[in-house]
Motif scaffolding. Structure first.
Motif, PDB file in Angstrom:
ATOM      1  N   ASP A 433       0.796  -1.110   0.146  1.00 42.89           N
ATOM      2  CA  ASP A 433       0.116   0.063   0.083  1.00 42.89           C
ATOM      3  C   ASP A 433       1.071   1.078  -0.090  1.00 42.89           C
ATOM      4  O   ASP A 433       1.529   1.797   1.202  1.00 42.89           O
ATOM      5  CB  ASP A 433      -0.917  -0.090   1.363  1.00 42.89           C
ATOM      6  N   HIS A 434       1.386   1.902  -1.197  1.00 40.14           N
ATOM      7  CA  HIS A 434       2.096   2.707  -1.257  1.00 40.14           C
ATOM      8  C   HIS A 434       1.850   3.977  -0.641  1.00 40.14           C
ATOM      9  O   HIS A 434       2.755   4.903   0.047  1.00 40.14           O
ATOM     10  CB  HIS A 434       2.566   2.948  -2.771  1.00 40.14           C
ATOM     11  N   LYS A 435       0.635   4.412  -0.508  1.00 39.87           N
ATOM     12  CA  LYS A 435       0.185   5.780  -0.192  1.00 39.87           C
ATOM     13  C   LYS A 435       0.547   5.728   1.440  1.00 39.87           C
ATOM     14  O   LYS A 435       0.990   6.469   2.308  1.00 39.87           O
ATOM     15  CB  LYS A 435      -1.413   5.983  -0.152  1.00 39.87           C
ATOM     16  N   ARG A 436      -0.122   4.354   2.215  1.00 42.83           N
ATOM     17  CA  ARG A 436       0.317   4.228   3.592  1.00 42.83           C
ATOM     18  C   ARG A 436       1.500   4.400   3.884  1.00 42.83           C
ATOM     19  O   ARG A 436       2.109   4.894   4.814  1.00 42.83           O
ATOM     20  CB  ARG A 436      -0.369   2.959   3.984  1.00 42.83           C
ATOM     21  N   LEU A 437       2.474   3.667   3.007  1.00 42.01           N
ATOM     22  CA  LEU A 437       4.102   3.752   3.283  1.00 42.01           C
ATOM     23  C   LEU A 437       4.611   5.118   3.221  1.00 42.01           C
ATOM     24  O   LEU A 437       5.244   5.699   4.311  1.00 42.01           O
ATOM     25  CB  LEU A 437       4.646   2.825   2.233  1.00 42.01           C
ATOM     26  N   TYR A 438       4.075   6.051   2.393  1.00 43.12           N
ATOM     27  CA  TYR A 438       4.619   7.366   2.198  1.00 43.12           C
ATOM     28  C   TYR A 438       4.078   8.042   3.563  1.00 43.12           C
ATOM     29  O   TYR A 438       4.721   9.021   3.791  1.00 43.12           O
ATOM     30  CB  TYR A 438       3.814   8.024   1.039  1.00 43.12           C
ATOM     31  N   GLU A 439       2.720   7.803   3.898  1.00 44.68           N
ATOM     32  CA  GLU A 439       2.321   8.417   5.044  1.00 44.68           C
ATOM     33  C   GLU A 439       3.251   8.052   6.312  1.00 44.68           C
ATOM     34  O   GLU A 439       3.436   8.887   7.292  1.00 44.68           O
ATOM     35  CB  GLU A 439       0.926   8.168   5.437  1.00 44.68           C
ATOM     36  N   ILE A 440       3.585   6.889   6.271  1.00 46.20           N
ATOM     37  CA  ILE A 440       4.606   6.520   7.503  1.00 46.20           C
ATOM     38  C   ILE A 440       5.770   7.083   7.626  1.00 46.20           C
ATOM     39  O   ILE A 440       6.475   7.592   8.414  1.00 46.20           O
ATOM     40  CB  ILE A 440       4.899   5.123   7.534  1.00 46.20           C
ATOM     41  N   GLY A 441       6.449   7.600   6.013  1.00 46.81           N
ATOM     42  CA  GLY A 441       7.533   8.416   6.367  1.00 46.81           C
ATOM     43  C   GLY A 441       8.400   7.864   5.127  1.00 46.81           C
ATOM     44  O   GLY A 441       9.583   8.526   4.991  1.00 46.81           O
ATOM     45  N   PHE A 442       7.998   6.741   4.588  1.00 44.74           N
ATOM     46  CA  PHE A 442       9.037   6.140   3.471  1.00 44.74           C
ATOM     47  C   PHE A 442       8.916   7.038   2.322  1.00 44.74           C
ATOM     48  O   PHE A 442       7.907   7.252   1.811  1.00 44.74           O
ATOM     49  CB  PHE A 442       8.426   4.752   3.240  1.00 44.74           C
TER      50      PHE A 442
END
Ligand code: NAD
Ligand code: UGA
Length: 459
Positions: A433-442
């Motif tokens: 889930d790319h959006k969630r990973l981005y939100e985590i900070g990745f």
């Protein structure tokens, strides 16, 4: 009772014979291999290959009507039908090196069958072979002074690893090719009757020998071509802001195209696609069909480009240097649900990263032993770690190499906390889930999608 022998207890011989034995209790099935360790493993609690459902199906027949043995000669004469599923690797020497199939093991097997036979038999090509191999096989077998007659049948295998048992239990089709002669037709019928124990008759096709041999090569070439085509589109997506998943969905809804085998990835792997396409390329060249050869060769070239492109994208994103950086590869197998690492893109990417002096940590739930072997001398430079959380600790980047479902379920918040910042994820299978990973900070780089990169990074 029919005595069935299978020479070659590998990814094809083992599962196919186990399924035949489970459905045909009245037949005796013996699988032989020169590799004694492999034979011992087939008889043990830890089978030599990991395949969902395989343990259960082997257990049904083992020591009832399914036997594994390393004495090849001993079982040849008692057999009525001999399936040959030995490996047919790409030739590494002489004419056709790097392209043609190396048929030395195949021919030796034919001569071995003849030497040990006192009765006529049906010999079945289960391995994938160049078109007209059956002709050579027939000549070797039938040029004998023992008065024996051998019918050669082509029965290529279409199973995919990871779903081998399911594919065997429920095949789209079974293909049986043979000669037009009365004994050829009788031999075809004998093989059809085996499969008819569980496969609906309308799914069993019978053809001439050459169509059957060529259909196998053509099917693999078509499947691989679909992957190279969507991967070619993925490169264009990355340049234009299009999303390859959306494009694949949109084109796949066209019933003429269909939705399967349109998953963009770091590239296709496995022991067969590349080998079989190169085999097809060599055949075309042999017949003077140079444009046809070049057409198919591009499928392999595109696949190599996709893997090289993946490594280049990683280096670029990681500020043009990965020397000394810890990079965790999630996955070593060439696809999920198998322990097979032959031609795995994970190994190609690993080698590319090692060339740049990265510190590679490879994780996989089932394939680390094979990865260690297949990496050869370079294995010493790699850390193998079963636990993905440990693999990612202190890493600058994670790259998803295999679409194992467990990688979707990991606690990426915790993983992020344990990594060097900025932390990167390169999703070579587009499963997260790319959006969630981005939100985590990745910072997230996927195949055929615009990257999700934090411009003002705050740790
Ligand atoms: P493999 O390497 O796993 O198994 C082949 C086995 O044959 C090995 O265990 C080897 O020791 C044995 N062998 C070789 N020479 C022998 C001999 N003279 N006597 C006895 N045993 C011998 O290979 P595989 O993946 O099972 O593939 C076999 C064939 O099936 C190939 O032609 C391949 O292209 C084709 N095929 C493979 C798959 C797949 O998913 N792996 C699917 C369809 C078709
Ligand atoms: C393939 C064929 O699917 C089988 O029909 C054939 O019998 C077999 O080769 C063979 O002759 O050996 P296999 O290589 O086991 O089976 O597995 P596939 O599911 O075809 O996957 C091959 C590679 O393509 C894997 O690396 C997979 O991850 C990749 N792939 C597959 C993609 O990148 N995208 C896709 O959409 C599908």
């Amino acid at each position: 009772m029919t005595n069935i022998l299978c020479i070659g207890a590998g990814y094809v011989g083992g599962p196919t014979m186990a399924v035949i034995a489970s459905h045909c209790p009245e037949h005796r099935v013996v699988v032989v291999d020169i590799n004694e360790a492999r034979i011992a493993a087939w008889q043990s609690d830890k089978l030599p290959i990991y395949e969902p459902g395989l343990d259960e199906v082997v257990r049904v027949g083992l020591n009832r009507n399914l036997f594994f043995d390393s004495e090849v000669d001993r079982h040849i004469d008692e057999a009525d039908i001999i399936f040959v599923s030995v490996n047919t690797p790409t030739k590494t020497f002489g004419q056709g090196a790097g392209r043609a199939a190396d048929l030395q093991y195949w021919e030796k097997t034919a001569r071995q069958i003849l030497r040990n036979s006192t009765t006529s038999k049906i010999v079945v090509e289960k391995s994938t072979l160049p078109v007209r191999t059956a002709e050579a096989m027939e000549q070797i077998l039938n040029y004998n002074s023992k008065g024996l007659h051998f019918d050669v049948i082509s029965n290529p295998e279409f199973l995919a690893e990871g779903t081998a048992v399911q594919d065997m239990e429920n095949p789209d089709r079974v293909l049986v090719g043979g000669k037009e002669s009365p004994s050829g037709q009788k031999a075809i019928q004998t093989i059809v009757d085996i499969y008819a124990h569980w496969v609906p008759r309308e799914h069993i096709l019978t053809t001439n020998l050459w169509s059957s041999e060529l259909s196998k090569l053509a099917a693999n070439a078509y499947l691989a071509q679909r992957i190279s085509s969507i991967n070619a589109i993925s490169a264009l997506c990355e340049k234009t802001g299009a999303d390859v998943n959306e494009v694949a969905h949109a084109i796949g809804l066209d019933s003429r195209i269909g939705s399967r085998f349109l998953r963009a990835s770091v590239g296709f792997g496995g022991s067969c696609f590349k080998k079989d396409i190169l085999n097809l390329v060599y055949l075309c060249e042999t017949y003077g069909l140079h444009e046809v050869a070049s057409y198919w060769e591009h499928v392999v070239e595109m696949n190599e480009h996709q893997q090289a492109r993946f490594v280049s994208n990683m280096i670029l994103a990681l500020f043009n240097t990965i020397a000394g950086k810890r990079i965790a590869l999630f996955g070593a197998a060439f696809k999920a649900n198998t322990s097979d690492t032959r031609e795995s893109p994970a190994l190609t990417v690993c080698r590319g990263l090692l060339e740049e002096h990265a510190q590679v940590v490879m994780s996989d739930p089932h394939a680390l032993d094979n990865a260690r072997v297949d990496l050869g001398d370079q294995a010493d430079q790699v850390i193998f770690e079963l636990d993905p959380y440990v693999a990612a600790e202190g890493a600058h980047a994670i790259a998803i190499m295999t679409e194992w479902s467990q990688y979707k379920e990991l606690d990426y918040q915790a993983i992020f906390a344990s990594m060097v910042k900025p932390a990167f994820i390169f999703d070579g299978r587009n499963i997260l889930d790319h959006k969630r990973l981005y939100e985590i900070g990745f910072n997230v780089h996927a195949i055929g999608k615009p990257p999700l990169v934090h411009s003002n990074y705050l740790a």
